[in-house]
Write an enzyme that holds these catalytic residues in place. Structure first.
Site, mmCIF file in Angstrom:
data_model
loop_
_atom_site.group_PDB
_atom_site.id
_atom_site.type_symbol
_atom_site.label_atom_id
_atom_site.label_comp_id
_atom_site.label_asym_id
_atom_site.label_seq_id
_atom_site.Cartn_x
_atom_site.Cartn_y
_atom_site.Cartn_z
ATOM 1 N N ALA A 13 0.835 -1.208 0.000
ATOM 2 C CA ALA A 13 0.000 0.000 0.000
ATOM 3 C C ALA A 13 0.868 1.254 0.000
ATOM 4 O O ALA A 13 0.536 2.256 -0.646
ATOM 5 C CB ALA A 13 -0.930 -0.011 1.216
ATOM 6 N N TYR A 14 1.981 1.193 0.719
ATOM 7 C CA TYR A 14 2.915 2.318 0.768
ATOM 8 C C TYR A 14 3.485 2.609 -0.621
ATOM 9 O O TYR A 14 3.514 3.774 -1.060
ATOM 10 C CB TYR A 14 4.041 1.990 1.750
ATOM 11 C CG TYR A 14 5.221 2.920 1.698
ATOM 12 C CD1 TYR A 14 5.146 4.206 2.235
ATOM 13 C CD2 TYR A 14 6.426 2.512 1.129
ATOM 14 C CE1 TYR A 14 6.240 5.063 2.203
ATOM 15 C CE2 TYR A 14 7.521 3.359 1.094
ATOM 16 C CZ TYR A 14 7.425 4.630 1.630
ATOM 17 O OH TYR A 14 8.505 5.479 1.585
ATOM 18 N N LEU A 15 3.931 1.582 -1.320
ATOM 19 C CA LEU A 15 4.509 1.787 -2.653
ATOM 20 C C LEU A 15 3.461 2.320 -3.632
ATOM 21 O O LEU A 15 3.779 3.146 -4.488
ATOM 22 C CB LEU A 15 5.118 0.484 -3.168
ATOM 23 C CG LEU A 15 6.375 0.007 -2.428
ATOM 24 C CD1 LEU A 15 6.841 -1.328 -2.992
ATOM 25 C CD2 LEU A 15 7.496 1.043 -2.503
ATOM 26 N N LYS B 199 2.914 6.104 -2.640
ATOM 27 C CA LYS B 199 4.021 6.938 -3.112
ATOM 28 C C LYS B 199 3.988 7.070 -4.632
ATOM 29 O O LYS B 199 4.251 8.144 -5.185
ATOM 30 C CB LYS B 199 5.364 6.343 -2.667
ATOM 31 C CG LYS B 199 5.591 6.341 -1.171
ATOM 32 C CD LYS B 199 5.600 7.723 -0.550
ATOM 33 C CE LYS B 199 6.912 8.450 -0.698
ATOM 34 N NZ LYS B 199 6.929 9.730 0.048
#
Length: 218
Positions: free
Chosen positions: A128-130, A133
């Site tokens: 989810a972070y990637l 970003k």
């Protein structure tokens, strides 16, 4: 220069504030918690208390008025869940970019992540972070009113900086000390010829200033 940094109490931002203040720039760091203010002052930076998860574009733009450059170095951080990857790593980056446009701040540098991709697949928090970003990077790239540069460091370490890096459109994976990420950011802010570039960063053999000049075409 006057430089405003979002995520002013982050590990990379604190290093960057120290470097910029030491070279004579006027630095402001946006922080969420008032108790973080003294640490920024000790580094020579002006603390600006503002929660990017709840602030309006107008409020952020007001803090950016008169700046020569803006750096987005905020992040939800380890231990945060999927929701905050959305509200900080994506939405706050979009908000900060929109505010820079509104305030007329053209120079805009983003601390992203190697592997950032809106289409990244997976159900883990890091996936989810990637995605978050990647979505933020894509949004910034679409803003013609910004002279943006996106920096995607490899695996961050707390090792002492070496001042030697590899900075290219594609480097492959590898570690890089946070000290060296901050040093590269300080150079990028001051090198508008890198506008329009998305760059990966790992430890390497080129001095920071040489590496930045190389990607800038100098």
């Amino acid at each position: 220069m006057r430089i405003v940094i979002a995520g002013g109490h982050g590990q990379i931002a604190l290093r960057l504030e120290r470097l910029l203040a030491a070279r004579g720039d006027e630095v402001a760091g946006i922080i969420r918690k008032p108790e973080q203010a003294d640490e920024l002052r000790r580094l020579g930076a002006e603390p600006v208390v503002l929660d990017l998860e709840s602030a309006s574009v107008e409020e952020v733009a007001e803090r950016l008025e008169g700046a020569d450059a803006a750096v987005f170095a905020a992040g939800a951080g380890p231990g945060s869940g999927v929701d905050r990857k959305e509200t900080v790593d994506r939405a706050a980056a979009v908000l900060f970019a929109d505010a820079a446009v509104r305030a007329g701040v053209r120079r805009f540098v983003v601390v992203s992540s190697m592997g950032a991709d809106p289409a990244h697949e997976g159900d883990e928090v890091f996936d989810a972070y990637l995605r978050a970003k990647g979505e933020a990077d894509a949004y910034v790239r679409g803003l013609d009113a910004l002279d943006w540069t996106i920096l995607r460091p490899g695996q961050l370490t707390d090792d002492a900086g070496t001042g030697l890096v590899r900075l290219e459109a594609r480097t492959g994976r590898g570690p890089v000390p946070r000290d060296d990420v901050a040093a590269v950011l300080a150079e990028l802010v001051d090198t508008p010829a890198t506008a329009g570039l998305t760059l990966e960063l790992i430890g390497g053999h080129a001095p920071v200033s040489v590496a930045v000049k190389s990607v800038a075409g100098n």
